[in-house]
Scaffold this motif. Structure first.
Motif, PDB file in Angstrom:
ATOM      1  N   SER A   1      41.976  42.093  38.592  1.00  0.00           N
ATOM      2  CA  SER A   1      42.801  41.567  39.675  1.00  0.00           C
ATOM      3  C   SER A   1      43.120  42.632  40.716  1.00  0.00           C
ATOM      4  O   SER A   1      43.461  42.310  41.852  1.00  0.00           O
TER       5      SER A   1
ATOM      6  N   GLY B   1      44.314  35.870  37.945  1.00  0.00           N
ATOM      7  CA  GLY B   1      44.327  36.870  39.003  1.00  0.00           C
ATOM      8  C   GLY B   1      44.204  36.252  40.383  1.00  0.00           C
ATOM      9  O   GLY B   1      44.892  36.663  41.328  1.00  0.00           O
TER      10      GLY B   1
ATOM     11  N   TYR C   1      47.060  35.962  43.695  1.00  0.00           N
ATOM     12  CA  TYR C   1      46.796  36.392  45.070  1.00  0.00           C
ATOM     13  C   TYR C   1      46.574  35.202  46.006  1.00  0.00           C
ATOM     14  O   TYR C   1      46.000  35.358  47.082  1.00  0.00           O
TER      15      TYR C   1
ATOM     16  N   SER D   1      48.116  40.954  38.770  1.00  0.00           N
ATOM     17  CA  SER D   1      48.392  40.435  40.113  1.00  0.00           C
ATOM     18  C   SER D   1      49.868  40.543  40.480  1.00  0.00           C
ATOM     19  O   SER D   1      50.206  40.553  41.663  1.00  0.00           O
TER      20      SER D   1
END
Length: 257
Positions: free
Chosen positions: A21, A59, A63, A229
């Motif tokens: 990530s 991950g 984001y 993340s």
């Protein structure tokens, strides 16, 4: 495997999910670990790709905000990654296993070299990126971006290690965008490649997959992707690279021994 080795595989999956990530080279944790515990290289690659899908999901979700406003590029890059992964998976499944065993040490050494020089890559990316996103690309840069994404997809479908670093280098050369937005795209495209490769392996090589290993990596990487993340930016990049290089060198030694 012994209970201790199974625990270490799950732990490697957690580390790989977190590193993927942020850095994009988590396979350099899981693949050498599996090889070190006696899993054949092709089986290790297929089982690892399936297991890391879970970490890619967590991950990428972490984001998700950075993905907003990037559809102009993603609508071309996602199909490029998809098609490249199909080619790479086909090569893995159809080329003789001896070819894979010959090529993988070279790819692993290349990936480790990329990890070692990652600070220079990141500095280069940072110099080319700014605070304002550049959502529009001309036809030449867009063509190069899509072609490069396709090439990395082939690499990722065949051997997933360090495809994220390759993508970040590609983005740094062609895009003027914030590095965190680039990282979000890297996570998404890497997930696309892993999903395609995993589906291909399940369909045509179900009996060659170590499902215990895949499940352990899936659980570990799902947690690791979430942690990476959300909290991974606080960790020392130097420490992460050191772990990757040490474990990768162990795996490289086992491959060549």
């Amino acid at each position: 495997m012994t209970p201790l080795e199974l625990f270490l595989v799950a732990l490697a999956g957690l580390g790989a999910g977190a590193i993927n990530s942020l850095v994009g080279s988590g396979t350099l944790i899981t693949f050498p670990t599996l090889v070190a515990f006696g899993v054949p290289p092709v089986t290790a690659t297929m089982s690892n790709a399936i297991g890391l899908v879970a970490g890619g999901v967590s991950g990428t979700w972490g984001y998700r905000r950075e993905l907003r406003g990037q559809w102009e590029r993603l609508r071309w890059q996602i199909p490029a990654s998809f098609c490249g992964a199909l080619v790479g998976a086909w090569l893995l499944l159809h080329l003789p296993e001896t070819v894979f065993e010959t090529v993988v040490p070279i790819l692993l050494l290349l990936a480790l070299t990329l990890v070692v020089f990652q600070p220079k890559i990141q500095a280069w990316v940072a110099r080319r990126t700014g605070g304002d996103a550049d959502g529009h690309l001309g036809p030449v840069r867009m063509t190069l971006l899509v072609a490069g994404t396709f090439a990395v997809g082939i690499y990722g479908g065949y051997f997933t290690a360090a495809q994220g670093i390759l993508l970040m280098g590609l983005f740094g050369a062609l895009l003027h965008d914030h590095i965190q937005r680039q990282n979000a795209v890297k996570n998404l495209l890497s997930l696309v490649v892993n999903v395609v490769a995993a589906c291909a392996y399940i369909l045509v090589a179900f009996d060659r997959i170590d499902w215990t290993v895949a499940a352990l990596i899936a659980v570990g990487s799902l947690i690791g992707g979430y942690l990476g993340s959300h909290y991974g930016r606080r960790l020392s990049p130097v420490a992460l690279r050191a772990v990757i290089v040490v474990v990768g060198l162990i795996g490289l030694y086992r491959l060549l021994a």
